[in-house]
Motif scaffolding. Sequence first.
Motif, PDB file in Angstrom:
ATOM      1  N   PRO A  16       0.807  -1.228   0.000  1.00 13.55           N
ATOM      2  CA  PRO A  16       0.000   0.000   0.000  1.00 13.55           C
ATOM      3  C   PRO A  16       0.839   1.276   0.000  1.00 13.55           C
ATOM      4  N   MET A  65      -7.839   4.640  -6.282  1.00 14.92           N
ATOM      5  CA  MET A  65      -6.731   3.959  -5.615  1.00 14.92           C
ATOM      6  C   MET A  65      -5.942   4.950  -4.754  1.00 14.92           C
ATOM      7  N   PHE A 107      -7.900   5.640  -1.716  1.00 13.39           N
ATOM      8  CA  PHE A 107      -7.819   4.516  -0.781  1.00 13.39           C
ATOM      9  C   PHE A 107      -6.511   4.564   0.008  1.00 13.39           C
ATOM     10  N   GLU A 112      -6.977   7.068   2.662  1.00 12.33           N
ATOM     11  CA  GLU A 112      -7.955   6.577   3.636  1.00 12.33           C
ATOM     12  C   GLU A 112      -7.309   5.525   4.543  1.00 12.33           C
ATOM     13  N   PHE A 113      -6.551   4.628   3.920  1.00  6.85           N
ATOM     14  CA  PHE A 113      -5.872   3.574   4.666  1.00  6.85           C
ATOM     15  C   PHE A 113      -4.885   4.175   5.662  1.00  6.85           C
ATOM     16  N   ILE A 159      -6.758   5.585   8.565  1.00  3.81           N
ATOM     17  CA  ILE A 159      -7.264   4.538   9.473  1.00  3.81           C
ATOM     18  C   ILE A 159      -6.114   3.968  10.310  1.00  3.81           C
ATOM     19  N   GLU A 160      -4.971   3.784   9.684  1.00  4.26           N
ATOM     20  CA  GLU A 160      -3.890   3.046  10.335  1.00  4.26           C
ATOM     21  C   GLU A 160      -2.823   3.919  10.997  1.00  4.26           C
TER      22      GLU A 160
END
Lengths: 511, 155
Positions: free
Chosen positions: A381, A424, A427, A430-431, A434-435
């Motif tokens: 990612p 993409m 994302f 966003e990832f 979140i992390e």
Amino acid sequence: MRIWIPRDASAKALGAEEVVTAVKAEAARRGVEVTITRNGSRGMVWLEPLVEVETPEGRVAFGPMTPEDVAQIFDGGELALGLTEDLPWLRAQTRLTFARCGIIDPVSLDEYRAHGGLKGLTRALAMTGAEVVQEVLNSGLRGRGGAGFPTGIKWKTVHDAPIKPELGEKKYIVTNADEGDSGTFADRMIMEGDPFTLIEGMIIAGIAVGATKGFIYSRSEYPDANEVMAAAIAVGRVEGLLGQNVLGSGKVFELELRVGAGAYVCGEETALLNSLEGKRGTVRAKPPLPALQGFMGRPTVVNNVISLASVPVILAEGAEHYASFGIGRSKGTIPLQIAGNVKHGGLFEIAFGLTLDRIVNEIGGGTASGRPVKAVQVGGPLGAWIPVSQFDTPFGYEEYAGQNALIGHAGLTVADDTADMMAMARFAMEFCAIESCGKCTPCRIGAVRGVETLDRIARGDTAAIPLLTDLCETMKSGSLCALGGFTPYPVMSALTHFPDDFTGAAREAAE
Amino acid sequence: MLDSVDIAARVEEILAAHSGTEGALLPILHSVQESFGYVPEEVLPQIAQHQNISKAEAYGVMTFYHDFRAKPAGTHVLKLCRAESCQTMGADRVAAHAKETLGLDWHETTPDGKITLEPIFCLGLCACGPSALVDGKVVGRLTEAKLDAIVKGMR
């Protein structure tokens, strides 16, 4: 009749358990006595569950097996693939780290030994720590987790770090098995298919630096790997590989498996160490290096699974042998993990230097959907999306860095032309949001602003594109670790190579 | 249903089992969740005292990690991978179908308490996506039809 049916998670996910049940029933119906061994995967995921039968000529493969087709294992049929060793996909590989994966019973130390296991450890036990460190240095092995730092230099730092054993101080070997990157499964496969390779590598590392305790920090997302790894550790203790007297040498090495709790950032080594200590998985500033002040403030080697699993073969065959593979400063082999929208996905170990064109189009056979390839995300990612125009770049650390990309843990996610690169990019942000562990501002706030900015662009506000570029610059240079620092790679590569995907809404509005 | 005395006794057993463990908090929390299906807030002071940390620190650790639940999940837990490799094989489409079929968003549980829907980021099944973890069991090449069959089995 001896039959192998993988216990690898990808085989299980594609019905291996149902195949086992069906094979047993079919054998009983025919009155044939069968011994079923649950091996690891050979890495050809598109052929899983890949069933193998022992014959005088060698092992014969059948796949992808289904419960309905198990009669073919006894009678032959269209799923019969011939001798496993002759399958072109396997023949084209150079399997050093994965030499035994899929071949042996993963939790049998006898089979491990019979296939060349423990040769490296036996040699290391007759050497001094400094000599082992030198051997690993000479091999040119670099961190397979992604950073590519020379493993031998890290080991030397820990070797040279002073401790006071009389005060109960010790050094530690920590395996980073928190393989959270999408598109990667090499760690999972080796833990499920040949866990003793990792254990042997960790013990050798312990001998090299003077560490007596090891941890494997794995993931809760890997229940099958954890089961096999725990079983192998138990076998290792019973058979004297682990414990107070490693193979009768008098050396001590204790090993513990720890399981994370779903936090991606714990794949970052300092966050991992905090998690291992029972803390929130927040990133630590470096220095101090974990090599000097790692687990519980003690000198600690933190290495990726594949780095450590490559050590036994280096010690067994010698540093020169390992270093004879590869290109430039990328020595040895790399287990490529070909994933995503690809026809022939799986694990392919080979010397560094292949181009993406060969990896994706020849080895991978193009997309699973049959549509044209649009891009490949290399390195998870946090890795860049590489367009077809750059498919001639040789696979190596420096070669990728020169293209504003990274090889990471060598996972490749193939996307076909239906992929929306702006989605993409969104994302990725966003990832990251979140992390994010929340410790540094560029990552914690930047990722949230990144999602918002991409949503503005999606609404047709092209004036937000320079803002996104600027934000990525800030995150890249200002973040404490690779999560915030590398999230700009997928975002900026998507924007640079596929600008049309970002301006579509604006064009539509104008028309 | 366990009462608080039973819970405290079970937690005491867990703590005793981890007394020699270095940095034991995560293994302890995993054991607690395995025992009760979640981490009851009332056990945090007990754990904190054993680990010689403040209750706030124990709470901070428990809430940092996605895996630890503050309340019980449904009888069945359906985790769908949302990561890139699975996306390239249609994970978003399957996830949208799951949300619509179940009437749930991520992290929600059906009103009858039977199914909890959660996102997961990478099961290492990236060459046979979209993938899922269904009550701890791995599933590959997930489709809408396969998902419907799984959901039917849960109901």
